[in-house]
Motif scaffolding. Sequence first.
Motif, PDB file in Angstrom:
ATOM      1  N   LYS A 106       0.840  -1.205   0.000  1.00  9.04           N
ATOM      2  CA  LYS A 106       0.000   0.000   0.000  1.00  9.04           C
ATOM      3  C   LYS A 106       0.877   1.257   0.000  1.00  9.04           C
ATOM      4  N   SER A 107       1.957   1.203   0.748  1.00  7.24           N
ATOM      5  CA  SER A 107       2.883   2.328   0.781  1.00  7.24           C
ATOM      6  C   SER A 107       3.493   2.562  -0.605  1.00  7.24           C
ATOM      7  N   SER A 108       3.828   1.483  -1.280  1.00  7.47           N
ATOM      8  CA  SER A 108       4.406   1.603  -2.623  1.00  7.47           C
ATOM      9  C   SER A 108       3.409   2.201  -3.609  1.00  7.47           C
ATOM     10  N   GLU A 109       2.151   1.790  -3.516  1.00  5.60           N
ATOM     11  CA  GLU A 109       1.118   2.353  -4.391  1.00  5.60           C
ATOM     12  C   GLU A 109       1.035   3.872  -4.211  1.00  5.60           C
ATOM     13  N   LEU A 110       1.064   4.313  -2.967  1.00  5.34           N
ATOM     14  CA  LEU A 110       0.964   5.743  -2.692  1.00  5.34           C
ATOM     15  C   LEU A 110       2.199   6.496  -3.182  1.00  5.34           C
ATOM     16  N   THR A 111       3.369   5.884  -3.014  1.00  2.69           N
ATOM     17  CA  THR A 111       4.605   6.540  -3.454  1.00  2.69           C
ATOM     18  C   THR A 111       4.568   6.809  -4.955  1.00  2.69           C
ATOM     19  N   ALA A 112       3.985   5.882  -5.703  1.00  4.04           N
ATOM     20  CA  ALA A 112       3.888   6.057  -7.152  1.00  4.04           C
ATOM     21  C   ALA A 112       3.111   7.324  -7.511  1.00  4.04           C
ATOM     22  N   GLU A 113       2.179   7.727  -6.652  1.00  2.00           N
ATOM     23  CA  GLU A 113       1.407   8.945  -6.903  1.00  2.00           C
ATOM     24  C   GLU A 113       2.265  10.203  -6.764  1.00  2.00           C
ATOM     25  N   LEU A 114       3.387  10.072  -6.076  1.00  2.00           N
ATOM     26  CA  LEU A 114       4.266  11.221  -5.834  1.00  2.00           C
ATOM     27  C   LEU A 114       5.306  11.413  -6.931  1.00  2.00           C
ATOM     28  N   GLY A 115       5.392  10.468  -7.863  1.00  2.80           N
ATOM     29  CA  GLY A 115       6.316  10.622  -8.981  1.00  2.80           C
ATOM     30  C   GLY A 115       7.513   9.697  -8.903  1.00  2.80           C
ATOM     31  N   ALA A 116       8.231   9.628 -10.028  1.00  2.00           N
ATOM     32  CA  ALA A 116       9.342   8.686 -10.175  1.00  2.00           C
ATOM     33  C   ALA A 116      10.460   8.941  -9.166  1.00  2.00           C
ATOM     34  N   ASP A 117      10.752  10.204  -8.890  1.00  2.00           N
ATOM     35  CA  ASP A 117      11.847  10.496  -7.970  1.00  2.00           C
ATOM     36  C   ASP A 117      11.510  10.038  -6.554  1.00  2.00           C
ATOM     37  N   ALA A 118      10.237  10.200  -6.162  1.00  2.83           N
ATOM     38  CA  ALA A 118       9.814   9.723  -4.843  1.00  2.83           C
ATOM     39  C   ALA A 118       9.918   8.206  -4.762  1.00  2.83           C
ATOM     40  N   VAL A 119       9.609   7.523  -5.872  1.00  3.73           N
ATOM     41  CA  VAL A 119       9.729   6.059  -5.914  1.00  3.73           C
ATOM     42  C   VAL A 119      11.189   5.653  -5.709  1.00  3.73           C
ATOM     43  N   ARG A 120      12.106   6.385  -6.361  1.00  2.64           N
ATOM     44  CA  ARG A 120      13.534   6.090  -6.196  1.00  2.64           C
ATOM     45  C   ARG A 120      13.966   6.281  -4.744  1.00  2.64           C
TER      46      ARG A 120
END
Length: 310
Positions: A106-120
Amino acid sequence: MAAVEVALAGHVRSRAGFVTEAASHLMEAGGKRFRPLLVLLAAETGDRPDSDDVVTAACVVELTHLASLYHDDVMDEADLRRGAETAHARWGNLVAILTGDFLFSKSSELTAELGADAVRIQAQTFTRLVEGQILETVAPGPDEDPLAHYLDVVAGKTGSLIATSARYGARFGGASREVEEALTAYGEIVGSAFQLSDDILDIASESDESGKTPGTDLREGVPTLPVLMARAAADPADARLVELLDGDLADDSRHAEALDLLRKHPAMEQARAYVVARAQEAKDQLAAVPPGPVRDALEAFADVVASRTA
């Protein structure tokens, strides 16, 4: 924080009622919400602290933290967390581990909403968190300082996610890159101090004060700051304590004796002084943050970490 709490309640929901119940268990038990609070506070250094992305980032770090607690409690075989029965004690290890995995996803799903740099950033943080957890299970090498090894573990397990909390807050709140870097360094140090403070509480506090079973790490043989400092003292008067620490503390009477000896040991005050010094080091990182109520709050935040009792 009220908006974050509402959002968190929604993010732990599943189409399966039992999964929702298990995933909500620790969140509903309370907690300090240390990480999302730091996101919100760091966001105040920018020009858009009320951004929806700030709330999302606050949820990301708290869900990541909650997920790690489910796994930690399995590893530690702890029966109590935040004054409530742990998930593994209530439902067994399998449910606890998979619930932790659910929260990580669930945390990963939300991070994706913040953009690629946030995912990194999140991926790098998760790498450090898990690496620190693994290193905790590995004894330091013969030429390695046990305390230095442990502090490296703490930086990964705890410092990394709290550093990311401060970074996310500054970034999504619209702060300058200089302030973002300063707050990231602050978060790394204050995060490690938070865990080291927890080490002291594990020895010093009763369960009705801390909401945790006293001496859990001690019973499991997990090295913590007071234990490592007591061992390093190498005082002949500590022979009985060392004997207990080297033995099996699963026995309640031996565990109680070791806990009592540690509480009376000078290493406890030494550990407290170390944590206070780390808190001051964290505050020293705030030079890039303009003087005012936000900086004052960040400094107070570090002081609370160093002196907390729960």
